[in-house]
Scaffold this motif. Structure first.
Motif, mmCIF file in Angstrom:
data_model
loop_
_atom_site.group_PDB
_atom_site.id
_atom_site.type_symbol
_atom_site.label_atom_id
_atom_site.label_comp_id
_atom_site.label_asym_id
_atom_site.label_seq_id
_atom_site.Cartn_x
_atom_site.Cartn_y
_atom_site.Cartn_z
ATOM 1 N N PRO A 71 -16.684 -26.538 -7.340
ATOM 2 C CA PRO A 71 -16.735 -27.907 -8.239
ATOM 3 C C PRO A 71 -17.581 -28.981 -7.421
ATOM 4 C CG PRO A 71 -14.682 -27.085 -8.155
ATOM 5 C CD PRO A 71 -15.307 -26.134 -7.203
ATOM 6 N N ALA A 72 -17.025 -28.912 -6.077
ATOM 7 C CA ALA A 72 -18.137 -30.029 -5.194
ATOM 8 C C ALA A 72 -19.432 -29.749 -5.311
ATOM 9 C CB ALA A 72 -17.664 -29.805 -3.804
ATOM 10 N N LEU A 73 -20.216 -28.778 -5.245
ATOM 11 C CA LEU A 73 -21.325 -28.495 -5.408
ATOM 12 C C LEU A 73 -21.825 -28.808 -6.897
ATOM 13 C CD1 LEU A 73 -21.979 -24.947 -3.565
ATOM 14 C CD2 LEU A 73 -22.677 -27.294 -2.855
ATOM 15 N N PHE A 74 -21.138 -28.136 -7.976
ATOM 16 C CA PHE A 74 -21.487 -28.615 -9.385
ATOM 17 C C PHE A 74 -21.578 -30.154 -9.415
ATOM 18 C CE2 PHE A 74 -19.790 -29.568 -13.633
ATOM 19 C CZ PHE A 74 -20.854 -29.028 -14.344
ATOM 20 N N LEU A 112 -16.574 -37.826 -6.814
ATOM 21 C CA LEU A 112 -15.732 -36.668 -7.119
ATOM 22 C C LEU A 112 -16.317 -35.584 -6.426
ATOM 23 C CD1 LEU A 112 -13.605 -35.709 -8.732
ATOM 24 C CD2 LEU A 112 -15.174 -35.369 -10.768
ATOM 25 N N GLY A 113 -17.481 -35.382 -6.172
ATOM 26 C CA GLY A 113 -18.193 -34.241 -5.125
ATOM 27 C C GLY A 113 -17.775 -34.373 -3.736
ATOM 28 N N GLY A 114 -17.785 -35.761 -3.243
ATOM 29 C CA GLY A 114 -17.340 -35.981 -2.046
ATOM 30 C C GLY A 114 -15.766 -35.722 -1.755
ATOM 31 N N PHE A 115 -15.026 -36.051 -2.573
ATOM 32 C CA PHE A 115 -13.733 -36.052 -2.609
ATOM 33 C C PHE A 115 -13.242 -34.452 -2.422
ATOM 34 C CE2 PHE A 115 -9.469 -35.180 -4.662
ATOM 35 C CZ PHE A 115 -8.561 -35.907 -3.879
ATOM 36 N N CYS A 116 -13.982 -33.674 -3.387
ATOM 37 C CA CYS A 116 -13.787 -32.176 -3.336
ATOM 38 C C CYS A 116 -14.077 -31.651 -1.759
ATOM 39 C CB CYS A 116 -14.670 -31.511 -4.314
ATOM 40 S SG CYS A 116 -13.958 -31.672 -6.002
ATOM 41 N N VAL A 117 -15.277 -31.873 -1.088
ATOM 42 C CA VAL A 117 -15.491 -31.548 0.245
ATOM 43 C C VAL A 117 -14.681 -32.330 1.096
ATOM 44 C CG1 VAL A 117 -17.192 -31.943 1.997
ATOM 45 C CG2 VAL A 117 -18.126 -31.593 -0.429
ATOM 46 N N ALA A 118 -13.950 -33.317 0.930
ATOM 47 C CA ALA A 118 -13.129 -33.927 1.755
ATOM 48 C C ALA A 118 -11.703 -33.174 1.673
ATOM 49 C CB ALA A 118 -12.811 -35.424 1.550
ATOM 50 N N SER A 119 -11.382 -32.765 0.547
ATOM 51 C CA SER A 119 -10.171 -32.155 0.235
ATOM 52 C C SER A 119 -10.201 -30.710 0.918
ATOM 53 C CB SER A 119 -9.828 -31.897 -1.361
ATOM 54 O OG SER A 119 -9.621 -33.318 -1.928
ATOM 55 N N MET A 120 -11.351 -30.131 0.624
ATOM 56 C CA MET A 120 -11.437 -28.816 1.303
ATOM 57 C C MET A 120 -11.562 -28.634 2.889
ATOM 58 S SD MET A 120 -14.711 -25.980 1.077
ATOM 59 C CE MET A 120 -15.893 -27.185 2.310
ATOM 60 N N VAL A 121 -11.924 -29.933 3.475
ATOM 61 C CA VAL A 121 -11.845 -29.742 4.891
ATOM 62 C C VAL A 121 -10.272 -30.346 5.074
ATOM 63 C CG1 VAL A 121 -12.327 -31.268 6.944
ATOM 64 C CG2 VAL A 121 -14.297 -30.743 5.200
ATOM 65 N N TYR A 122 -9.656 -30.990 4.531
ATOM 66 C CA TYR A 122 -8.456 -31.298 4.786
ATOM 67 C C TYR A 122 -7.518 -29.885 4.689
ATOM 68 C CZ TYR A 122 -3.681 -33.278 4.514
ATOM 69 O OH TYR A 122 -2.401 -33.627 4.474
ATOM 70 N N VAL A 123 -7.631 -29.464 3.603
ATOM 71 C CA VAL A 123 -6.612 -28.054 3.204
ATOM 72 C C VAL A 123 -6.916 -27.108 4.484
ATOM 73 C CG1 VAL A 123 -6.268 -26.390 1.671
ATOM 74 C CG2 VAL A 123 -6.423 -28.795 0.788
ATOM 75 N N GLN A 124 -8.167 -27.167 4.792
ATOM 76 C CA GLN A 124 -8.490 -25.867 5.612
ATOM 77 C C GLN A 124 -8.064 -26.217 7.311
ATOM 78 O OE1 GLN A 124 -9.319 -22.818 5.043
ATOM 79 N NE2 GLN A 124 -9.104 -23.198 2.994
ATOM 80 N N SER A 125 -7.926 -27.610 7.502
ATOM 81 C CA SER A 125 -7.572 -28.110 8.801
ATOM 82 C C SER A 125 -6.121 -27.984 9.022
ATOM 83 C CB SER A 125 -8.070 -29.449 9.061
ATOM 84 O OG SER A 125 -7.761 -30.265 8.135
ATOM 85 N N CYS A 126 -5.216 -27.762 7.939
ATOM 86 C CA CYS A 126 -3.550 -27.709 8.090
ATOM 87 C C CYS A 126 -3.312 -26.499 8.535
ATOM 88 C CB CYS A 126 -3.224 -28.197 6.781
ATOM 89 S SG CYS A 126 -3.509 -30.064 6.313
#
Length: 68
Positions: free
Chosen positions: A34-37, A54-68
């Motif tokens: 969705p971020a790329l879309f 919204l794209g930036g939020f998706c990227v930031a959310s992905m980084v946050y989820v993967q760092s936990c």
């Protein structure tokens, strides 16, 4: 220690580790696609700043989820 110690046979520990890896890949893809879309849509219509956010939020959310 970062993670808990796992007990069991070598095969069962490798199976759990493999499923965790699949889960991480699926989670990353479900945020990245969705971020790329949204970022591509923003590129087409630059006056729609919400698509960029919204794209930036998706990227930031992905980084946050993967760092936990």
């Amino acid at each position: 220690m970062i993670t808990a110690i796992e007990f069991g046979s070598q095969q069962s520990i490798l199976n759990v580790r493999e499923w965790d890896l699949y889960s991480d890949v699926f989670t990353s893809a479900s945020f990245l696609i969705p971020a790329l879309f949204f970022l591509l849509l923003y590129r087409l219509r630059r006056e729609e700043r919400s698509l960029l956010y919204l794209g930036g939020f998706c990227v930031a959310s992905m980084v946050y989820v993967q760092s936990c």
